[in-house]
Design a protein around this motif. Structure first.
Motif, PDB file in Angstrom:
ATOM      1  N   SER A 298      37.329  23.271  10.109  1.00  0.00           N
ATOM      2  CA  SER A 298      38.331  22.496  10.712  1.00  0.00           C
ATOM      3  C   SER A 298      37.613  21.206  11.048  1.00  0.00           C
ATOM      4  O   SER A 298      38.201  20.193  11.388  1.00  0.00           O
ATOM      5  CB  SER A 298      38.703  22.941  12.249  1.00  0.00           C
ATOM      6  N   LYS A 299      36.274  21.172  11.027  1.00  0.00           N
ATOM      7  CA  LYS A 299      35.456  19.884  11.341  1.00  0.00           C
ATOM      8  C   LYS A 299      35.016  18.984   9.892  1.00  0.00           C
ATOM      9  O   LYS A 299      34.251  18.177   9.959  1.00  0.00           O
ATOM     10  CB  LYS A 299      34.303  20.182  11.978  1.00  0.00           C
ATOM     11  N   GLY A 300      35.617  19.649   8.589  1.00  0.00           N
ATOM     12  CA  GLY A 300      35.212  18.968   7.441  1.00  0.00           C
ATOM     13  C   GLY A 300      34.506  19.940   6.512  1.00  0.00           C
ATOM     14  O   GLY A 300      34.118  20.984   6.977  1.00  0.00           O
ATOM     15  N   VAL A 301      34.253  19.520   5.430  1.00  0.00           N
ATOM     16  CA  VAL A 301      33.391  20.365   4.525  1.00  0.00           C
ATOM     17  C   VAL A 301      31.950  20.225   4.931  1.00  0.00           C
ATOM     18  O   VAL A 301      31.278  19.180   5.265  1.00  0.00           O
ATOM     19  CB  VAL A 301      33.563  19.885   3.180  1.00  0.00           C
TER      20      VAL A 301
ATOM     21  N   SER B 225      27.851  22.864   4.595  1.00  0.00           N
ATOM     22  CA  SER B 225      27.093  23.818   4.368  1.00  0.00           C
ATOM     23  C   SER B 225      27.377  24.935   5.095  1.00  0.00           C
ATOM     24  O   SER B 225      27.479  24.619   6.557  1.00  0.00           O
ATOM     25  CB  SER B 225      25.327  23.628   3.934  1.00  0.00           C
ATOM     26  N   GLY B 226      26.788  26.300   4.643  1.00  0.00           N
ATOM     27  CA  GLY B 226      26.994  27.511   5.475  1.00  0.00           C
ATOM     28  C   GLY B 226      26.096  27.277   6.734  1.00  0.00           C
ATOM     29  O   GLY B 226      26.432  27.781   7.853  1.00  0.00           O
ATOM     30  N   ALA B 227      24.891  26.910   6.659  1.00  0.00           N
ATOM     31  CA  ALA B 227      24.032  26.834   7.537  1.00  0.00           C
ATOM     32  C   ALA B 227      24.412  25.666   8.732  1.00  0.00           C
ATOM     33  O   ALA B 227      24.279  26.221   9.818  1.00  0.00           O
ATOM     34  CB  ALA B 227      22.553  26.215   7.047  1.00  0.00           C
ATOM     35  N   GLU B 228      25.036  24.664   8.266  1.00  0.00           N
ATOM     36  CA  GLU B 228      25.623  23.728   9.334  1.00  0.00           C
ATOM     37  C   GLU B 228      26.869  24.239  10.021  1.00  0.00           C
ATOM     38  O   GLU B 228      26.923  24.013  10.961  1.00  0.00           O
ATOM     39  CB  GLU B 228      26.032  22.336   8.600  1.00  0.00           C
ATOM     40  N   ALA B 229      27.764  25.004   9.173  1.00  0.00           N
ATOM     41  CA  ALA B 229      28.795  25.971   9.740  1.00  0.00           C
ATOM     42  C   ALA B 229      28.348  26.871  10.952  1.00  0.00           C
ATOM     43  O   ALA B 229      28.920  27.073  11.970  1.00  0.00           O
ATOM     44  CB  ALA B 229      29.860  26.131   8.717  1.00  0.00           C
ATOM     45  N   LYS B 230      27.280  27.673  10.489  1.00  0.00           N
ATOM     46  CA  LYS B 230      26.936  28.477  11.537  1.00  0.00           C
ATOM     47  C   LYS B 230      26.232  27.786  12.533  1.00  0.00           C
ATOM     48  O   LYS B 230      26.273  28.215  14.018  1.00  0.00           O
ATOM     49  CB  LYS B 230      25.710  29.390  10.646  1.00  0.00           C
ATOM     50  N   LYS B 231      25.535  26.737  12.618  1.00  0.00           N
ATOM     51  CA  LYS B 231      24.988  25.962  13.664  1.00  0.00           C
ATOM     52  C   LYS B 231      26.144  25.114  14.426  1.00  0.00           C
ATOM     53  O   LYS B 231      25.935  25.226  15.855  1.00  0.00           O
ATOM     54  CB  LYS B 231      24.327  24.812  13.079  1.00  0.00           C
ATOM     55  N   ALA B 232      27.115  25.147  13.854  1.00  0.00           N
ATOM     56  CA  ALA B 232      28.292  24.533  14.709  1.00  0.00           C
ATOM     57  C   ALA B 232      29.107  25.694  15.103  1.00  0.00           C
ATOM     58  O   ALA B 232      30.051  25.395  15.780  1.00  0.00           O
ATOM     59  CB  ALA B 232      28.955  23.388  13.921  1.00  0.00           C
ATOM     60  N   ARG B 233      28.846  26.984  14.981  1.00  0.00           N
ATOM     61  CA  ARG B 233      29.782  28.282  15.459  1.00  0.00           C
ATOM     62  C   ARG B 233      31.328  27.979  14.852  1.00  0.00           C
ATOM     63  O   ARG B 233      32.154  28.276  15.425  1.00  0.00           O
ATOM     64  CB  ARG B 233      29.791  28.376  16.855  1.00  0.00           C
ATOM     65  N   LEU B 234      31.430  27.602  13.395  1.00  0.00           N
ATOM     66  CA  LEU B 234      32.663  27.337  12.822  1.00  0.00           C
ATOM     67  C   LEU B 234      32.778  28.446  11.691  1.00  0.00           C
ATOM     68  O   LEU B 234      31.736  28.271  10.951  1.00  0.00           O
ATOM     69  CB  LEU B 234      32.961  25.878  12.294  1.00  0.00           C
ATOM     70  N   GLY B 235      34.021  28.720  11.472  1.00  0.00           N
ATOM     71  CA  GLY B 235      34.346  29.665  10.114  1.00  0.00           C
ATOM     72  C   GLY B 235      35.067  28.695   9.322  1.00  0.00           C
ATOM     73  O   GLY B 235      35.645  27.706   9.745  1.00  0.00           O
ATOM     74  N   GLY B 236      35.467  29.430   8.526  1.00  0.00           N
ATOM     75  CA  GLY B 236      36.437  28.575   7.437  1.00  0.00           C
ATOM     76  C   GLY B 236      36.628  29.272   5.992  1.00  0.00           C
ATOM     77  O   GLY B 236      36.193  30.328   5.808  1.00  0.00           O
ATOM     78  N   GLU B 237      36.959  28.459   5.144  1.00  0.00           N
ATOM     79  CA  GLU B 237      37.363  28.784   3.850  1.00  0.00           C
ATOM     80  C   GLU B 237      35.732  28.596   3.004  1.00  0.00           C
ATOM     81  O   GLU B 237      35.514  27.463   3.025  1.00  0.00           O
ATOM     82  CB  GLU B 237      38.155  28.021   3.260  1.00  0.00           C
ATOM     83  N   ILE B 238      35.678  29.543   2.323  1.00  0.00           N
ATOM     84  CA  ILE B 238      34.403  29.310   1.475  1.00  0.00           C
ATOM     85  C   ILE B 238      34.683  28.886   0.242  1.00  0.00           C
ATOM     86  O   ILE B 238      35.539  29.372  -0.529  1.00  0.00           O
ATOM     87  CB  ILE B 238      33.492  30.663   1.230  1.00  0.00           C
TER      88      ILE B 238
END
Length: 130
Positions: A107-110, A112-125
């Motif tokens: 929801s915050k944009g495209v 990396s998986g590590a950045e998404a984990k750090k931001a506590r965000l899930g989404g579409e792989i």
């Protein structure tokens, strides 16, 4: 006409590296530019530039080691138009035990998986890069 432009971009990168090309061109879009930005930040490609003409193109400069070995050994599309793959933050895969890269659309944009984990965000792989 393409039904999956992101898959076409990934195929262009794969084919360009097999042919030992310096760069590849693909029709530009915002999502493709963001995927290329994430790949550049992770060190898998050298550069990605969107041209200013019409139609806009995304020029991706490929990266090789000293012995002309491509930086990308595997590039796999995960979520496809016919079968979308959504994950929560706990389900984001670790590609090659953290040595690879998962690209996730959140929801915050495209990112990396590590950045998404750090931001506590899930989404579409979108894809994985190794």
């Amino acid at each position: 006409m393409s039904f999956d432009p992101i898959s076409d971009m990934l195929s262009s990168i794969r084919n360009g590296q097999k042919a030992r090309l310096f760069s590849v061109k693909t029709p530009a879009s915002g999502t493709k530019a963001e995927i290329a930005r994430v790949m550049k930040a992770a060190g898998y490609i050298t550069d990605a530039v969107v041209t200013s003409g019409f139609p806009k193109e995304l020029i991706i400069t490929l990266k090789y080691s000293d012995k002309a070995v491509p930086a990308i050994t595997e590039l796999k599309r995960i979520s496809k138009p016919g079968l979308r793959k959504y994950v929560s933050v706990n389900e984001i895969p670790a590609v090659l035990d953290g040595m690879g890269l998962a690209i996730v659309s959140t929801s915050k944009g495209v990112m990396s998986g590590a950045e998404a984990k750090k931001a506590r965000l899930g989404g579409e792989i979108i894809c994985t890069v190794a």
